[in-house]
Design a protein around this motif. Structure first.
Motif, PDB file in Angstrom:
ATOM      1  N   ALA A  47      23.859  31.076 -65.230  1.00  0.00           N
ATOM      2  CA  ALA A  47      22.770  30.901 -64.265  1.00  0.00           C
ATOM      3  C   ALA A  47      22.000  32.203 -64.081  1.00  0.00           C
ATOM      4  N   ARG A  48      22.716  33.311 -64.133  1.00  0.00           N
ATOM      5  CA  ARG A  48      22.090  34.622 -63.935  1.00  0.00           C
ATOM      6  C   ARG A  48      21.038  34.928 -64.990  1.00  0.00           C
ATOM      7  N   VAL A  49      21.237  34.478 -66.214  1.00  0.00           N
ATOM      8  CA  VAL A  49      20.333  34.859 -67.301  1.00  0.00           C
ATOM      9  C   VAL A  49      19.252  33.815 -67.571  1.00  0.00           C
ATOM     10  N   LEU A  50      19.328  32.667 -66.927  1.00  0.00           N
ATOM     11  CA  LEU A  50      18.325  31.619 -67.136  1.00  0.00           C
ATOM     12  C   LEU A  50      17.162  31.849 -66.182  1.00  0.00           C
ATOM     13  N   ARG A  51      16.174  32.608 -66.613  1.00  0.00           N
ATOM     14  CA  ARG A  51      15.055  32.985 -65.749  1.00  0.00           C
ATOM     15  C   ARG A  51      13.700  32.549 -66.293  1.00  0.00           C
ATOM     16  N   ALA A  52      13.646  32.067 -67.510  1.00  0.00           N
ATOM     17  CA  ALA A  52      12.362  31.766 -68.132  1.00  0.00           C
ATOM     18  C   ALA A  52      11.709  30.544 -67.498  1.00  0.00           C
ATOM     19  N   ASP A  53      10.395  30.410 -67.732  1.00  0.00           N
ATOM     20  CA  ASP A  53       9.671  29.236 -67.253  1.00  0.00           C
ATOM     21  C   ASP A  53      10.291  27.978 -67.854  1.00  0.00           C
ATOM     22  N   GLY A  54      10.461  26.969 -67.036  1.00  0.00           N
ATOM     23  CA  GLY A  54      11.026  25.720 -67.507  1.00  0.00           C
ATOM     24  C   GLY A  54      12.532  25.677 -67.521  1.00  0.00           C
ATOM     25  N   GLU A  55      13.208  26.770 -67.156  1.00  0.00           N
ATOM     26  CA  GLU A  55      14.670  26.798 -67.169  1.00  0.00           C
ATOM     27  C   GLU A  55      15.278  26.580 -65.788  1.00  0.00           C
ATOM     28  N   THR A  56      14.453  26.270 -64.809  1.00  0.00           N
ATOM     29  CA  THR A  56      14.958  26.066 -63.459  1.00  0.00           C
ATOM     30  C   THR A  56      16.008  24.964 -63.382  1.00  0.00           C
ATOM     31  N   PRO A  57      15.801  23.788 -64.003  1.00  0.00           N
ATOM     32  CA  PRO A  57      16.838  22.761 -63.911  1.00  0.00           C
ATOM     33  C   PRO A  57      18.172  23.203 -64.500  1.00  0.00           C
ATOM     34  N   ARG A  58      18.131  23.912 -65.617  1.00  0.00           N
ATOM     35  CA  ARG A  58      19.385  24.355 -66.240  1.00  0.00           C
ATOM     36  C   ARG A  58      20.046  25.461 -65.425  1.00  0.00           C
ATOM     37  N   ARG A  59      19.227  26.326 -64.831  1.00  0.00           N
ATOM     38  CA  ARG A  59      19.791  27.338 -63.944  1.00  0.00           C
ATOM     39  C   ARG A  59      20.477  26.665 -62.756  1.00  0.00           C
ATOM     40  N   SER A  60      19.825  25.662 -62.206  1.00  0.00           N
ATOM     41  CA  SER A  60      20.417  24.952 -61.070  1.00  0.00           C
ATOM     42  C   SER A  60      21.704  24.240 -61.482  1.00  0.00           C
ATOM     43  N   TRP A  61      21.706  23.723 -62.703  1.00  0.00           N
ATOM     44  CA  TRP A  61      22.934  23.075 -63.169  1.00  0.00           C
ATOM     45  C   TRP A  61      24.098  24.056 -63.141  1.00  0.00           C
ATOM     46  N   HIS A  62      23.904  25.236 -63.689  1.00  0.00           N
ATOM     47  CA  HIS A  62      25.005  26.209 -63.723  1.00  0.00           C
ATOM     48  C   HIS A  62      25.363  26.695 -62.320  1.00  0.00           C
ATOM     49  N   ARG A  63      24.379  26.806 -61.434  1.00  0.00           N
ATOM     50  CA  ARG A  63      24.693  27.179 -60.054  1.00  0.00           C
ATOM     51  C   ARG A  63      25.556  26.098 -59.405  1.00  0.00           C
ATOM     52  N   GLY A  64      25.219  24.863 -59.651  1.00  0.00           N
ATOM     53  CA  GLY A  64      26.025  23.771 -59.100  1.00  0.00           C
ATOM     54  C   GLY A  64      27.408  23.710 -59.716  1.00  0.00           C
ATOM     55  N   ALA A  65      27.496  23.931 -61.033  1.00  0.00           N
ATOM     56  CA  ALA A  65      28.801  23.893 -61.705  1.00  0.00           C
ATOM     57  C   ALA A  65      29.677  25.054 -61.278  1.00  0.00           C
ATOM     58  N   GLY A  66      29.061  26.155 -60.796  1.00  0.00           N
ATOM     59  CA  GLY A  66      29.832  27.303 -60.355  1.00  0.00           C
ATOM     60  C   GLY A  66      30.179  27.277 -58.884  1.00  0.00           C
ATOM     61  N   ALA A  67      29.855  26.179 -58.206  1.00  0.00           N
ATOM     62  CA  ALA A  67      30.116  26.098 -56.763  1.00  0.00           C
ATOM     63  C   ALA A  67      31.582  25.808 -56.488  1.00  0.00           C
ATOM     64  N   LEU A  68      32.057  26.305 -55.342  1.00  0.00           N
ATOM     65  CA  LEU A  68      33.452  26.086 -54.946  1.00  0.00           C
ATOM     66  C   LEU A  68      33.681  24.693 -54.380  1.00  0.00           C
ATOM     67  N   GLY A  69      32.666  24.164 -53.684  1.00  0.00           N
ATOM     68  CA  GLY A  69      32.853  22.880 -53.035  1.00  0.00           C
ATOM     69  C   GLY A  69      31.560  22.376 -52.431  1.00  0.00           C
ATOM     70  N   PRO A  70      31.613  21.401 -51.527  1.00  0.00           N
ATOM     71  CA  PRO A  70      30.411  20.779 -50.972  1.00  0.00           C
ATOM     72  C   PRO A  70      29.444  21.789 -50.365  1.00  0.00           C
TER      73      PRO A  70
END
Length: 999
Positions: free
Chosen positions: A142-165
């Motif tokens: 998520a940290r390295v996904l900064r390019a235009d159009g990569e917001t959904p994939r960045r959000s995916w990794h942020r969600g996958a890295g979450a501890l819980g709800p």
């Protein structure tokens, strides 16, 4: 043996690995084996032993190698983000340890990252990592996904890295899913929404999100996952109706879709992801048609009781605990490891290879994510496609009295530094606003400000002269929960395919509102319009076309125009052929600038009012659904309308555009439906080989995506193509498969089409009594038994068969109604076939002028195969009248056409007539020049596969036929070519030659 649909889906589920398939099949339940229940989608359910073996291989590798494999797997599974090389560079990870994996044959380094040995190895590499390690690598990605159009994939990794709800991450993932859906990335949207459902602290919202994920999965072509998600989601009549339409009972689909239309058009909350179902008012049987007749059989009821041609748009990673593999949980409102200031510590401790311990991910000004202290559950989603409806001057949004904070932004990027587009202040709770940069639309106050009302209030406003009603079904309908108040509305542009002032239909159920919002069109009414279009398709598939009047009555009560082909279909059912023609012309894109602004939908429909339709004076004659970026479902309806009008060129164009539009939107499921109706245009324009190849490819897609009803329709189409090319065995096998399935699922359309194919075979073989009996049966009542529209289309063939058996009374009645329709629509092809029927019914020399008139009309049409049949019949009539010279010319012309179409049985009829005339019948493709000319298209296709080394079972799998049928075909190939073995076949076909029938 597994049914073909289950077999194809199983191979898809196990990534084509025969070892996994061998393990998975015995684990299936009886209902899964029969296709009644969805197949497993979790790899651990499919092939646990294979997965265990792969995990053991990976555990034997050094820690630093396993870390790199885990990072690569997280970058690829279940969502591909293509960030591995950037992640290793950012974390200063040494990639040389991958050599150990390459030595073990597990994976190797490639130009774009790591290439795994197979999909199961990649899955095992991911699942071997501990929950903490998985979270760490997801945060790094998520940290390295900064390019235009990569917001959904960045959000995916942020969600996958979450501890819980987390309500904040749930909102971020929802917004990212909308963005992915708008970009046509439905598989990514499904993964994001499914992960959002996992992280949502609100159970009600979780159920709605799962329903949305199921819809995305279905349209993306993952039918098994869609059905599994729907089983745990909030009940949704629209979703249930869609499943039933494409893979269940079409009659049940009609009821569910109409109920959903009533709910979303004004009878329910109107929430795009809402649950619950409501019945239709007066949803019983349709009223008797005015002026129509009801007698069964040919020529008495005609099309006035049925229309002429109603021919049909890996799971997210959980965070298992170390002990049980279950998701780790924490209290709502926790900070997802984001420290004040946005810093996230990946903590890759204990790893060698130059990374050091503790890879830091800074989130200062300008970083991808910045959260103020205490703002754990606040979310602002920023899009670049359109302005929100609730934006105040400078981008401020007031959430009313519900406790939400405002925001300031300029609609560009996602940053947290000075001047950023989104700033999240402390205490904001789950407020979601979608902000874009393409211009203001409805609901924005003159200064750009709009206040989201308190619970129970609706907001109004004006933006560019577009109002916002406060009633359900209006452009913006705010529910009591401000969480659901945000509406993303892109301004119209060329990509939207709009003409100003036109009414258009809404996106597919579950499709992004942002993708298809149309200015001035109520959101929930649009949803109802689309659901009614789907209900129309259900009526077409069942063959019970009178139920389309129920859909029209619902449209009238909801105050929306009849979508797609619905209005024309109802008018045709009621015998109002001129009205049907006008409505269908508009639906097909034939609207003229002088057309009435509204066409009266009246008669037995129960509606005595003028409803708006697409088209009108002073308006662009091309409906908006036909422009660039048009809705594929409405393009399919345009194709259906064109087929009903006899405009096969337009039908082919509309269906091709539907395929292109569906693929651009990622709607794989709709591609199959468009190709179903493309088959009709190919059949009628005399392109059996190209049409069969396209239909065969669509059949594979239908099975792979779980659309067994569509597969049944395509089997019937392939039976018709086989009949056209004289392949009797294939025709009978495919027709039997289609009829058997159609009878159990209430599908009158494919059942009737398969019956017509068998009648066509009988007619070409001179079995006239059998052909007439089969065609009379097309009028059989009841879903799955017959289809009067197909019977109407087959009228010219019935007249020919009936005349040959001496039964002219019913033939004349059938022709009378067919001629009335042809005279109304003024299609050259229909008029030509009507003239041919008139010639067949005329005595002696009177028939000659009718045949001449038919051929003159054929010259302006596109049904070249029927033109050749007209010439064949004309030549025979001329021979009996002893006009030998003209008869010879006509018969030679028909023979040449049949040879070019690859229709040997019809060519044999022409040769028989020439022999009776005493004229030579030289074949157009001498076998001495090309031995493969002796083969049918299907035989040649099978011969080439066999020559390439495919076994009978492999060929059967590719063509969706039985191995016994393949063996029979190969015996016929050997006999026709005069050879004895496959070696001889390789020698004969090794030099290339004719490629007819190549799929």
């Amino acid at each position: 043996m597994l049914p073909e649909g289950v077999r194809v889906r199983m191979l898809h589920a196990v990534y084509g690995d025969p070892r996994a398939a061998a393990e998975a099949v015995p684990r299936l339940t009886e209902r899964q084996t029969s296709g009644h229940d969805p197949l497993p989608t979790d790899p651990a359910e499919l092939a646990p032993a294979l997965l265990h073996a792969h995990r053991a291989e990976i555990r034997a590798l050094p820690d630093d190698t396993r870390l790199l494999l885990l990072l690569a797997a997280a970058d690829q599974y279940p969502v591909a983000t293509h960030a591995f090389l950037r992640a290793t560079a950012a974390a200063r990870l040494d990639t040389r340890p991958l050599e150990r994996a390459e030595t073990a044959g597990i994976a190797h380094a490639g130009a774009g990252g790591v290439v795994f040995r197979d999909a199961w190895t990649r899955i095992a590499a991911y699942e071997t990592g501990s929950p903490a390690d998985r979270r760490e690598v997801h945060r790094l990605l998520a940290r390295v996904l900064r390019a235009d159009g990569e917001t959904p994939r960045r959000s995916w990794h942020r969600g996958a890295g979450a501890l819980g709800p987390s309500g904040r991450l749930t909102s971020e993932l929802r917004a990212a899913a909308d963005q992915a859906r708008t970009a046509g990335q439905l598989t990514l949207a499904r993964a994001l929404v499914e992960r959002a459902a996992t992280l949502s602290p609100d159970r009600t919202e979780t159920a709605r999100l799962l329903a949305r994920a199921a819809t995305d999965a279905w349209h993306a072509g993952d039918g098994d996952r869609a059905r599994r998600l729907a089983a745990t989601a909030a009940h949704d009549d629209a979703l249930a109706g869609l499943f039933a339409l494409r893979a269940g009972n079409a009659t049940e689909a009609f009821d569910a879709l109409v109920a959903a239309a009533v709910q979303r058009g004004g009878g329910g909350e109107g929430h795009a992801e809402g649950n619950g179902s409501t019945g239709t008012d007066g949803g019983g049987g349709a009223a008797p048609p005015e002026g129509g007749t009801t007698a069964a059989g040919f020529g008495v009821g005609g099309i006035s009781e049925r229309p002429p041609a109603p021919l049909d748009g890996g799971p997210p990673a959980s965070v298992p605990s170390a002990a049980e593999g279950r998701p780790e949980t924490r209290a709502p409102g926790s900070s997802d490891d984001v420290s004040p200031g946005g810093r996230v510590d990946a903590g890759l401790s204990g790893r060698s290879g130059g990374a050091g311990r503790g890879v830091g991910m800074s989130g200062g000004p300008g970083s991808a994510a910045h959260a103020s202290a205490g703002a754990a559950d606040a979310e602002v989603s920023v899009s670049s496609r359109g302005w929100s409806d609730d934006v105040s001057p400078g981008g401020r949004v007031d959430a009313g009295s519900s406790g939400r904070s405002g925001l300031a932004g300029r609609g560009v990027g996602m940053s947290d530094g000075p001047g950023s587009a989104a700033h999240v202040s402390g205490g904001a709770a789950d407020a979601e606003v979608s902000v874009g940069s393409r211009g203001p639309v409805g609901g924005v106050s003159p200064g750009g400000r709009a206040d989201a009302a308190r619970p129970g209030r609706r907001s109004g406003g004006a933006g560019r002269g577009i109002g916002m009603s406060d009633r359900p079904g209006s452009a913006v309908h705010l529910s009591g929960n401000a969480d659901e108040a945000a509406v993303s509305t892109p301004a119209p542009g060329p990509a939207d395919g709009l003409s100003s002032g036109r009414r258009v239909a809404a996106p597919l159920p579950g499709q992004s509102a942002a993708a298809d919002r149309r200015v001035g069109t109520p959101r929930h009414s649009d949803s109802a319009v689309h659901l009614l279009a789907r209900a129309t398709e259900a009526a077409v598939y069942t063959g019970d076309l009178r139920r389309s009047r129920e859909a029209l009555r619902v449209a009238g009560r909801l105050g929306v125009g009849p979508p797609g082909a619905l209005g024309g279909l109802v008018a045709a059912v009621e015998g109002r052929y001129e009205d049907a023609r006008d409505l269908l012309r508009v639906a097909a894109g034939h609207g003229e600038p002088g057309d009435d602004p509204a066409l009266l939908v009246r008669g037995g429909s129960g509606i005595d009012r003028t409803l708006p339709v697409y088209g009108g004076p002073g308006i662009d004659p091309t409906p908006p659904m036909h422009g660039p970026g048009a809705d594929p479902t409405l393009l399919v309806h345009a194709g259906i309308a064109a087929l009903m009008l006899g405009d096969h060129t337009l039908a082919a164009t509309a269906t091709v555009r539907a395929v292109s539009s569906a693929r651009a939107r990622g709607a794989t499921a709709t591609v199959v439906q468009a190709l179903e109706f493309r088959a009709y245009a190919d059949f009628w324009t005399g392109r059996p080989h190209a049409g069969a190849a396209t239909a065969l490819d669509a059949l594979r897609q239908a099975y792979a995506t779980g659309q067994d009803n569509g597969a049944c329709h395509l089997q019937a189409a392939l039976a018709m193509f086989a009949a056209l090319t004289g392949d009797e065995d294939t025709c009978r096998e495919r027709a039997a498969a289609a009829r058997s399935y159609a009878l159990t699922h209430g599908l009158g359309l494919p059942a009737a089409l398969a019956q017509w194919a068998l009648a066509h075979l009988d007619l070409a073989a001179g079995r006239f009594a059998g052909a007439a009996a089969r065609l009379r049966a097309l009028a059989g009542f009841g879903p799955g038994h017959g289809h009067r529209a197909i019977r109407h289309l087959a009228t010219p063939h019935y007249v020919e068969a009936a005349v040959r058996t001496g039964d002219t009374r019913v033939a004349r009645a059938a022709h009378a109604d067919y001629d009335r329709w042809a005279s109304a629509v003024r299609s050259p092809d229909d008029l030509a076939l009507s003239a041919r029927c008139r010639a067949l019914l005329a005595p002696g020399a009177e028939a000659v002028e009718h045949y001449r008139a038919a051929l003159d009309l054929h010259a302006h049409g596109t049904r070249d195969f029927e033109r050749a049949r007209t010439e064949l019949l004309f030549g025979g009539a001329l021979r009996r009248l002893r006009r030998r010279t003209e008869a010879r010319d006509r018969l030679h012309s028909a023979l040449e056409a049949f040879d070019s179409f690859g229709a040997p049985h019809c060519a044999a009829q022409a040769r028989a007539e020439l022999r009776a005339l005493g004229a030579p019948a030289t074949p157009s493709h001498p076998a001495a020049v090309d031995p493969t000319a002796r083969l049918t298209a299907q035989q040649l296709l099978i011969a080439r596969m066999a020559a390439d080394g495919a076994t009978n079972r492999e060929i059967a799998g590719r063509l969706a036929l039985s191995p016994r049928t393949i063996d029979h075909h190969l015996r016929g190939v050997f006999t026709r070519l005069g050879i004895r073995s496959r070696i001889d076949l390789v020698r004969l076909l090794g030099g290339g030659g004719d490629t007819r029938g190549t799929a």
